[in-house]
Structure formats: structure tokens, C-alpha cells
Design an enzyme around this catalytic site. Sequence first.
Site, PDB file in Angstrom:
ATOM      1  N   GLU A 189      46.718  30.770  55.570  1.00 28.65           N
ATOM      2  CA  GLU A 189      46.522  29.947  56.603  1.00 28.65           C
ATOM      3  C   GLU A 189      47.052  29.869  57.898  1.00 28.65           C
ATOM      4  O   GLU A 189      48.289  29.590  58.125  1.00 28.65           O
ATOM      5  CB  GLU A 189      46.620  28.219  56.125  1.00 28.65           C
ATOM      6  CG  GLU A 189      45.784  27.935  55.137  1.00 28.65           C
ATOM      7  CD  GLU A 189      44.286  27.781  55.303  1.00 28.65           C
ATOM      8  OE1 GLU A 189      43.830  27.945  56.485  1.00 28.65           O
ATOM      9  OE2 GLU A 189      43.467  27.560  54.363  1.00 28.65           O
ATOM     10  N   HIS A 241      42.898  33.025  56.720  1.00 30.74           N
ATOM     11  CA  HIS A 241      42.091  31.727  56.869  1.00 30.74           C
ATOM     12  C   HIS A 241      42.963  31.032  58.190  1.00 30.74           C
ATOM     13  O   HIS A 241      43.903  31.435  58.438  1.00 30.74           O
ATOM     14  CB  HIS A 241      41.942  30.700  55.829  1.00 30.74           C
ATOM     15  CG  HIS A 241      40.681  31.282  54.814  1.00 30.74           C
ATOM     16  ND1 HIS A 241      39.522  30.472  55.096  1.00 30.74           N
ATOM     17  CD2 HIS A 241      40.894  32.136  53.889  1.00 30.74           C
ATOM     18  CE1 HIS A 241      38.891  31.201  53.910  1.00 30.74           C
ATOM     19  NE2 HIS A 241      39.660  31.792  53.367  1.00 30.74           N
TER      20      HIS A 241
END
Length: 394
Positions: free
Chosen positions: A364, A305
Site C-alpha cells: 500500500e 496499491h
Amino acid sequence: MKIQVRAGDTLEYYSRLFSIPLVLIADANPGIDPEQLQIDETVHIPGFRENTYTIRYGDTLSGIAKSYQLKLDTLFLLNQEVDPNNLSVGDELFIPIRMSKRVVDPKAHYDFTRLKADIEALAELYPFIQKREAGRSVLHQPLYDLRIGKGQRKVQINASFHANEWITTCVLMTFLNDYLIMLTNGQKISQTPALSLYEQAALSAIPMVNPDGVNLVRNGPPKELEKELITLNNGSADFSGWKANIRGIDLNKQFPANWEFEKKRKPKKPGPRDFLGFKPISEPETMAMAELVQKERFARLLSLHTQGQEIYWGYEGLEPLESKRLAHDFAKLSGYEAVQYVDSFVGYKDWFIQEFRKPGFTIELGIGQNPLPISQFDEIYTDIQPLLVRALES
């Protein structure tokens, strides 16, 4: 690259001739009996493509082979109709070219069409890849599942659950391309022999979980859905911030891990982000991803992500001890911060940890505001490649 078998040829001989690991040639030709090759049978040689060369005055096959740093028999094999003692100026030869550069261009306009073309190119060059479909999106686009490796440890890496995080697809596809290059060239990737990864782990890579959403962000809405989607997007025709699938449901908030709790504090209707849907695993994309993990029982799962340069690795104390060790290694290799718990639920990795008690991670990538600019790609990829290699190791 395709060749035709001659009398006396073996896959082992091709392995030596082209300096390609035998296991890769065997896996690129699953329908062939390696003990009984048939004359004129077609064999795929992974990691090579053909170029043509036009004969000039004074050329000899041995001289051409030397100039291309090839073994002479590679030219005989690819040009079985050519008389080496009677070369004619202007005739064309096939020359085997070893692939040492990427075919994936992560800085191109990356949407589903680009992804599909890159997957087809990789599958042609490296036919030991198993190209499957985990399922289909709302608009019936394939959720490609690329399998590489034959080890006992099954590892899933996925990207682009969220539409405006399409740069994660660029990262994963670049990693796959680099891995394939290193495999067929007998090299290391992030200091690890690529062939050892192939033999240790079976990678399942899903580069674009949300193809409809990515296309919406990158290309705008399909004409037949334009009015409906602008309404869902709060009246805006700017879809750059859209995270959801094409129905306005956030695919990474669709899993039954504290779903009822999270539902109370999230949007109550479809929109560009954060709506959980009307029930868990209601979307074709999340159904496909849930069925895939239930079938394969992966040993590890990584969801890529953006953004924050963080590694989320825990869920409600259900994560195994191995998760902490891996998270520490991932943080050391990438420079990202390992975070055990965060006030967020219902994600794919949350559900994976809850259901299977196996290591699951949300990575992330990068830092800033989504969608991250492609100018961050080089830095992100440099940080993340060693982490992805470590995910495949024991």
C-alpha cells in the site's frame, strides 16, 4: 539503435565497443546466430539512440568522436558510406547517444494511451524486453506483460488493479525505466548491480491490470457508456473515486479466497467499488491474471496499491516462512509497516498464497485519500525502489 554488420564484426566486439553487457546484446537479437553474423545483417544495440550531426568546417571524425566521448569506430560503424578523408561541410553523420535519462515521465497525464506510448519507447530502446499480453480488458485493451531478466526466480509485480490507484502504474513504469538505464550503463540500482538482478530473476511486470478503469478515472466515460456508468456511479459524473473495472466489478475482490464469506458483507450490485461480481474470476482481467500465475508459477508476487504505507504479507497462516523474512526486509528498506493479517479477503495476493504457498504481498503505497496526488510521487518512489529491487534478489 540499429547497425549493419561489417566483415569481421562480432557481438562480443559490439559489447566492448559500446560498453554494453554481451548478454543484453544477445538477448536484444534473439533471431541472430552470434557465431555467424552476416554482412549487412541488422543488429540492435540496446540503450542507445541515434542523433544527427551536421559537419562544420574543420571537423574530423576523430575530433567529433572525442567531443562526444565515443570510440572512433562507433562513428565508422554508423556511417559506413562516409569517406573519413573527404568530409563535406553540411553533410550529416549519425551519432550514437547513450541513454542515461528516463523516457517515462511519471508526472504526465498517465492513462492507458500514455502507458502504451511509454512501453513502445522502452521496447525500441531496450529490445531485450519481451513485450507480451497477459490478456485483454472488457474494452479489449491489452494487459501488457513486460518480461525482463533470465534468472530462474520468476517474480511478478503488478499495478493498477484499482482504477483510482493509477499512481502505482507511474511507480512501476519508472522503476522499469531506471532498471533498464542501470542495466545498459553497467550501474547499480539501490546499491545492487543491475546486471546481477537480470541474471538472478525473471521479472514479469503488469503495469496496468485495469486499463478501462484507469481511463475512466483519468479521462471520464466513453460516450457510448456514459449514461450507464453514471448510473453505476450513483448518479455522479465524478469518477475520481472509481476503483472497479468498467463493468463495476472490483478486480481485487474477484478471487476464490474466502469469496463466499466476503460476498455477504460487500455490495450486492455493480458500482464504483467493492462489488465482488456474481462469481469468482468472472472478468476478462481477472481471468488473464489468474491464467498468468497458473502458467508461470511465480516464486514471488507483489501487487502495488494505495494507500497506507503498509505491507500485507500473510493469508490464513498459509504463507511460507520466506514471507516473513521478505516482509521484514521490505519494511526496513521502505519504512513501511509489515502487517501479517488484515480483515480482508478475496484479493489476488490472498489467492496466490492460498493456491501456491509462495510469498505474496500487497504493498500500500503512500498515505492519504485515493486517488493520491501526483505530488506524492517522489516520496513514494524513493521509499519503494529499494523494496522492488529486494523483491528480485535471492
